[in-house]
Motif scaffolding. Structure first.
Motif, PDB file in Angstrom:
ATOM      1  N   CYS A 139       0.712  -1.301   0.191  1.00 53.50           N
ATOM      2  CA  CYS A 139       0.174   0.023   0.030  1.00 53.50           C
ATOM      3  C   CYS A 139       0.854   1.144  -0.022  1.00 53.50           C
ATOM      4  N   VAL A 140       0.685   2.149  -0.928  1.00 58.87           N
ATOM      5  CA  VAL A 140       1.516   3.202  -0.871  1.00 58.87           C
ATOM      6  C   VAL A 140       1.173   4.243   0.032  1.00 58.87           C
ATOM      7  N   PHE A 141       0.103   4.020   0.744  1.00 55.90           N
ATOM      8  CA  PHE A 141      -0.052   4.970   1.991  1.00 55.90           C
ATOM      9  C   PHE A 141      -0.065   4.372   3.266  1.00 55.90           C
ATOM     10  N   CYS A 142       0.775   3.312   3.326  1.00 54.34           N
ATOM     11  CA  CYS A 142       0.861   2.663   4.555  1.00 54.34           C
ATOM     12  C   CYS A 142       1.604   3.249   5.709  1.00 54.34           C
ATOM     13  N   GLN A 143       1.040   3.372   6.887  1.00 53.98           N
ATOM     14  CA  GLN A 143       1.351   4.179   7.890  1.00 53.98           C
ATOM     15  C   GLN A 143       2.377   3.552   8.854  1.00 53.98           C
ATOM     16  N   ASN A 144       2.568   1.960   8.657  1.00 53.51           N
ATOM     17  CA  ASN A 144       3.146   1.258   9.357  1.00 53.51           C
ATOM     18  C   ASN A 144       4.515   0.706   8.784  1.00 53.51           C
ATOM     19  N   LEU A 151      -8.054   0.309  -8.892  1.00 53.66           N
ATOM     20  CA  LEU A 151      -7.668   1.005  -7.628  1.00 53.66           C
ATOM     21  C   LEU A 151      -6.318   0.215  -6.787  1.00 53.66           C
ATOM     22  N   ALA A 152      -6.824  -1.206  -6.538  1.00 49.94           N
ATOM     23  CA  ALA A 152      -5.889  -2.196  -5.912  1.00 49.94           C
ATOM     24  C   ALA A 152      -4.779  -2.283  -6.434  1.00 49.94           C
ATOM     25  N   LEU A 153      -4.654  -2.202  -7.727  1.00 52.37           N
ATOM     26  CA  LEU A 153      -3.631  -2.394  -8.378  1.00 52.37           C
ATOM     27  C   LEU A 153      -2.670  -1.181  -8.215  1.00 52.37           C
ATOM     28  N   ARG A 154      -3.249   0.137  -8.306  1.00 52.36           N
ATOM     29  CA  ARG A 154      -2.520   1.153  -8.410  1.00 52.36           C
ATOM     30  C   ARG A 154      -2.010   1.417  -6.996  1.00 52.36           C
ATOM     31  N   ALA A 162       4.176   9.249  -6.874  1.00 56.23           N
ATOM     32  CA  ALA A 162       3.448   8.471  -7.972  1.00 56.23           C
ATOM     33  C   ALA A 162       2.074   8.494  -7.883  1.00 56.23           C
ATOM     34  N   VAL A 163       1.670   8.771  -7.069  1.00 58.90           N
ATOM     35  CA  VAL A 163      -0.004   8.891  -6.732  1.00 58.90           C
ATOM     36  C   VAL A 163      -0.198  10.073  -6.246  1.00 58.90           C
ATOM     37  N   PRO A 164      -0.119  11.297  -6.716  1.00 62.85           N
ATOM     38  CA  PRO A 164      -0.351  12.774  -6.158  1.00 62.85           C
ATOM     39  C   PRO A 164      -1.983  13.034  -5.938  1.00 62.85           C
TER      40      PRO A 164
END
Length: 302
Positions: free
Chosen positions: A61-66, A160-163, A244-246
């Protein structure tokens, strides 16, 4: 277990020789133990949830907080006896449940741990806290060992899951996994405002994707009705390199979240938890620089 096919990746790695796509080896890798106060209220009570955070993850996940545990693998390996001892120590500290966080890539290793802990008298509810990206075959090994399933359902759209997580098959895998979880737990069961059994599905609303959130909620409401609880999360906080995902490099607006909540109400969803804008912070992310919190004999090695 080897070659490994524990999750939908089915990478076929011999994890006794090298890490799988989840980045984990054969032995469970524990990153942190804590009495967790930031879970859903019916999972924390007064004593807190007895959380064991495991390192490694089969998503990207590009937004992972962990990141420190999902990708950097902070933590130490733990034997079966150590894990059982930790569970009983958490019980002594008045944890209201045992919460296994991101443990899906260690499913087969944890089955004998849970069986032995139960045999020795562990009588707290066991929570399986996961991304939802799991195989039905692995989940069936947990049948009768897990009281509360706490999966994510991140996306309905494979694109979305792929991106965002590099897992185009995430929606199909999550639907199958959650269906199996609900089959195992049955309807929600409460005791003194604490959840003792059932399935709670978390959905994090992402900026710019209220339409996909609505698709997720529609499937859950149509498929399970009032037999599950939903946690509709407002806590998305940009972190890490999102160049990469602005489109994800901003916080969720109140209007976007309200749109999703209004849709949930229109669907007739009643069993749902909501979050305020104050949740949009990294303050609720555990500090993984300390392996244990509120427990003695802390030990950590990278």
């Amino acid at each position: 277990m080897n070659p490994c096919n524990q999750c939908p990746r089915a990478c076929g790695t011999d994890r006794s020789q090298k890490p799988g796509l989840c980045l984990a080896g054969e032995e469970p890798l524990l990153a942190k133990i804590m009495l967790h106060q930031w879970e859903e209220p019916f999972l924390t009570g007064e004593g807190g949830s007895g959380a064991l955070f495991f390192s490694g993850c089969n998503l990207r996940c590009v937004f992972c907080q962990n990141q420190t545990i999902s990708h950097e693998l902070k933590g130490r390996t733990c034997s079966k006896e150590e894990l059982i001892d930790i569970m009983f120590r958490l019980k002594e500290r008045r944890a209201v449940n045992i919460n296994l966080v991101t443990a899906a890539h260690f499913t087969r290793q944890l089955v004998p741990v849970l069986r032995e802990a139960r045999a020795r008298g562990l009588n707290l509810p066991v929570v399986w806290n996961s991304s939802g990206y799991e195989s039905v075959e692995s989940l069936r090994l947990l049948d009768g060992l897990i009281d509360v399933y706490l999966p994510d359902f991140k996306y309905m759209d494979p694109a979305l899951a792929l991106r965002y997580s590099r897992a185009e098959d995430y929606p199909a895998a999550a639907r199958a996994a959650i269906t199996e979880m609900v089959r195992q737990t049955g309807p929600l069961r409460f005791q003194d405002d604490l959840l003792m059994g059932g399935t709670v599905v978390r959905h994090l609303v992402l900026p710019g994707h209220a339409d996909d959130s609505q698709s997720v909620l529609a499937w859950l409401a149509t498929t399970f009705g009032h037999d599950i609880f939903l946690s509709i999360m407002n806590q998305y906080t940009p972190c890490g390199d999102l160049s990469a995902v602005p489109e994800l490099n901003r916080r969720l607006t109140a209007a976007e979240y309200d749109e999703v909540v209004d849709y949930a109400l229109a669907l007739g969803i009643e069993n749902a938890l909501l979050q305020s804008e104050e949740s949009q912070t990294l303050d609720y992310t555990p500090d993984f620089s300390v392996s244990e919190e509120g427990l003695s004999d802390a030990s950590d090695a990278n």
